[in-house]
Design a protein around this motif. Structure first.
Motif, short mmCIF file in Angstrom:
data_model
loop_
_atom_site.label_atom_id
_atom_site.label_comp_id
_atom_site.label_asym_id
_atom_site.label_seq_id
_atom_site.Cartn_x
_atom_site.Cartn_y
_atom_site.Cartn_z
N ASN A 126 49.11 -18.60 80.34
CA ASN A 126 49.23 -17.15 80.51
C ASN A 126 48.90 -16.69 81.92
N ASN A 127 47.92 -17.35 82.53
CA ASN A 127 47.40 -16.87 83.80
C ASN A 127 47.73 -17.77 84.98
N GLY A 128 48.65 -18.69 84.78
CA GLY A 128 49.01 -19.59 85.86
C GLY A 128 50.42 -20.12 85.74
N LEU A 129 50.58 -21.19 84.97
CA LEU A 129 51.84 -21.92 84.95
C LEU A 129 53.02 -21.06 84.49
N THR A 133 56.09 -14.45 87.84
CA THR A 133 55.90 -14.76 89.26
C THR A 133 55.48 -13.53 90.06
N ALA A 134 55.99 -12.36 89.69
CA ALA A 134 55.64 -11.14 90.42
C ALA A 134 54.16 -10.80 90.28
N SER A 135 53.55 -11.26 89.19
CA SER A 135 52.13 -10.98 88.95
C SER A 135 51.23 -12.14 89.36
N TYR A 136 51.83 -13.26 89.70
CA TYR A 136 51.05 -14.47 89.97
C TYR A 136 50.29 -14.34 91.28
N GLN A 137 48.99 -14.58 91.22
CA GLN A 137 48.16 -14.54 92.43
C GLN A 137 47.25 -15.77 92.52
N GLY A 138 47.61 -16.82 91.80
CA GLY A 138 46.79 -18.02 91.78
C GLY A 138 46.76 -18.72 93.12
N ARG A 144 55.45 -22.00 87.19
CA ARG A 144 56.71 -22.62 86.79
C ARG A 144 57.93 -21.87 87.35
N ASN A 145 58.01 -20.57 87.11
CA ASN A 145 59.18 -19.82 87.57
C ASN A 145 59.25 -19.76 89.09
N GLY A 146 58.10 -19.60 89.73
CA GLY A 146 58.09 -19.55 91.18
C GLY A 146 58.57 -20.84 91.81
N HIS A 149 62.55 -21.62 90.63
CA HIS A 149 63.54 -20.71 91.21
C HIS A 149 63.38 -20.55 92.72
N GLY A 150 62.50 -21.36 93.31
CA GLY A 150 62.43 -21.41 94.76
C GLY A 150 61.65 -20.29 95.42
N PHE A 151 60.85 -19.54 94.66
CA PHE A 151 60.04 -18.48 95.26
C PHE A 151 58.76 -19.04 95.86
N ILE A 152 58.28 -20.16 95.31
CA ILE A 152 57.07 -20.80 95.80
C ILE A 152 57.44 -22.22 96.24
N THR A 153 57.13 -22.56 97.48
CA THR A 153 57.49 -23.89 98.00
C THR A 153 56.27 -24.73 98.37
#
Length: 214
Positions: A126-129, A133-138, A144-146, A149-153
């Motif tokens: 819920n709070n990470g994987l 992605t828009a809410s992810y601040q880990g 997973r989505n980041g 889908h190439g938002f996080i490299t």
């Protein structure tokens, strides 16, 4: 636990033998080999579909219809049902009647290690994987989505690979708790796992040779 001996034992005696894992065991092996080659991005991204496939297998087995793409809501619902099965079939096994408030997950999360293990997996999803992605601040960048889908490299740390291996191991525990045969202890080295360990060691030597560190 996650040195070459430990990873080899997990692969041979858990991932290849558990019914919910067998279809994905070859891909898990390839992910481990990629990790030994230093290809951390490949290793991490190739484990993610294995995790989704395994939780889908577990969900179907316990009667939850899963869509082709397992979203976090379905994932958490599957884990909640596993917790309910633990409470009904293990904690209160043989009881003819139990007060409804004694069956709550939150109550058992205060002292039952099996419930706590599944609860920690729910929290990580819920709070990470699987967090949006828009809410992810880990700080780990393991979303997973980041990643997919190439938002996080910048997710290629060794620790992130070990985090996903830990998720696999927690799913294995869930699989056993829902009826698959298996031990909840870390497997010991076997002749077969020792062969895999030698293969992984040779891959690491090859990587060092490629990098000029032989």
């Amino acid at each position: 636990m996650y040195n070459l001996e430990g990873l080899s034992a997990l692969s041979v005696d858990i991932y290849r033998k558990n019914n919910d894992f067998t279809e994905y065991s070859s891909q898990i092996d390839e992910s481990i080999e990629a990790f030994c080659l230093g290809l951390n991005r490949v290793a991490i991204t190739s484990l993610m579909p294995c995790i989704e496939g395994i939780i889908r297998e577990i969900g179907i087995k316990i009667g939850i219809s899963c869509e082709e793409h397992v979203n976090v809501k379905q994932f958490v619902n599957i884990l909640k049902k596993i917790q309910q099965k633990i409470i009904a079939n293990i904690v209160f096994y043989g009881f003819d009647w139990v007060p409804s408030d004694f069956k709550s997950i939150s109550l058992h999360d205060g002292f039952n290690e099996q419930i706590q293990m599944v609860e920690s997996l729910k929290y990580f999803l819920n709070n990470g994987l699987y967090q949006h992605t828009a809410s992810y601040q880990g700080s780990t960048n393991l979303n997973r989505n980041g990643v997919v889908h190439g938002f996080i490299t910048n997710f290629s740390s060794q620790v992130n690979f070990y985090r996903l291996i830990t998720v696999l191991n927690m799913l294995y525990v869930c699989s056993v708790l829902t009826g698959n045969e298996g031990s909840l202890f870390h497997p010991s080295a076997s002749e077969e796992s020792k062969l895999l360990e030698k293969r992984l060691a040779s891959i690491i030597i090859f990587k060092r040779a490629l990098n000029g560190n032989a």
